[in-house]
Scaffold this active site. Structure first.
Site, PDB file in Angstrom:
ATOM      1  N   GLU A 109       0.833  -1.204   0.000  1.00 21.74           N
ATOM      2  CA  GLU A 109       0.000   0.000   0.000  1.00 21.74           C
ATOM      3  C   GLU A 109       0.871   1.259   0.000  1.00 21.74           C
ATOM      4  OE1 GLU A 109      -4.136  -1.152   2.121  1.00 21.74           O
ATOM      5  OE2 GLU A 109      -2.371  -1.299   3.419  1.00 21.74           O
ATOM      6  N   GLU A 129      -4.160 -10.047   3.876  1.00 21.67           N
ATOM      7  CA  GLU A 129      -5.139  -9.638   4.885  1.00 21.67           C
ATOM      8  C   GLU A 129      -6.275 -10.645   5.049  1.00 21.67           C
ATOM      9  OE1 GLU A 129      -2.901  -5.926   3.895  1.00 21.67           O
ATOM     10  OE2 GLU A 129      -3.641  -7.668   2.798  1.00 21.67           O
TER      11      GLU A 129
END
Length: 260
Positions: A109, A129
């Site tokens: 990210e 995740e």
């Protein structure tokens, strides 16, 4: 203990993630240090590089800190990531990231918020995740998905698999793949080149291009015409164009690999 170190090389600011014992995992304090480092870079440089110390660029969220948060604290933490990473994506400077080892979760990210990504062959990319029972929270659903596409991001999140640097280049996650250990030198080279551009051109490139991509075709073309006209009439552009026309500037576009 500081989580980051900074260095100025000419017109290029270098920010080094420096928490190798935690694989440069991102905590709340880490994000605040990054925010301060961005402020410093914007005050002293014309371009920036983000790289990392240790075997890995960044293994993502500091899960030991995250697991202790309430849901509402988690929302605030996520929004702070968005705010600080947004200062990279749509701030004053073009940013190049030099990637190696794990570029995972929040590390991907962070890399996705930079404008150009350079990986060496040791780099691998993942969004685990889903296997942790959580969802991306540092901007991947917007930034990373727009780089590689929703289908590929869905695959990574559902399966937990990782991809190597060559696959990442094919997926548009990175733009350059270098031999192991060479990503930082290439990133500094690119940032040094970007720093020679007119400041207004760099600003238009990093701010206008992503917004135009979100527009309808006719709207984007209309906005492009105004930006092109505005940048072309700046004093710096006039001087650069006249230098080119009088053959005083060595800015002829050469074929890749040629000596022209």
């Amino acid at each position: 203990m500081p989580y980051l170190t900074t260095e100025l090389r000419g017109d290029v600011a270098l920010i080094c993630l420096d928490r190798p014992e935690k694989r440069n995992a991102i905590s709340d304090a880490f994000v605040e240090e990054l925010n301060a480092a961005i402020t410093w870079a914007e005050a002293v440089a014309k371009a920036g590089v983000i790289h990392a110390n240790g075997p890995h660029f960044c293994a993502g969220l500091d899960l030991a800190e995250h697991v202790r948060k309430t849901p509402f604290e988690g929302v605030h933490g996520s929004r702070r990531w968005h705010e600080v990473f947004g200062r990279i994506q749509r701030g004053r400077l073009p940013w190049i990231s030099a990637l190696h080892g794990a570029v995972v979760g929040g590390g991907l990210e962070l890399a996705s918020s930079t404008h150009v990504r350079v990986a060496d062959t040791s780099a691998f990319f993942a969004l685990p995740e889903g296997q942790r029972g959580i969802f991306v929270g540092g901007g991947a659903s917007v930034r990373t998905a727009r780089l590689m596409g929703v289908a590929r991001m869905t695959d990574l999140m559902l399966t937990g698999r990782s991809v190597d640097a060559d696959q990442a280049e094919r997926w548009n996650l990175v733009q350059y793949v270098m031999p192991e250990g060479a990503a930082l030198d290439k990133a500094v080279e690119l940032a040094t080149q970007a720093a020679t551009n007119a400041e207004i051109s760099n600003y238009a490139i990093i701010h206008a291009l992503p917004r135009i991509q979100d527009m309808a075709t006719d709207d984007g073309l209309f906005v492009e015409s105004f930006i092109a006209s505005f940048t072309a009439t700046s004093p710096e552009a006039e001087a650069r164009l006249n230098a080119f026309l009088s053959k005083k500037a060595g800015s002829k576009v050469a074929k890749p690999g040629s000596n022209e």
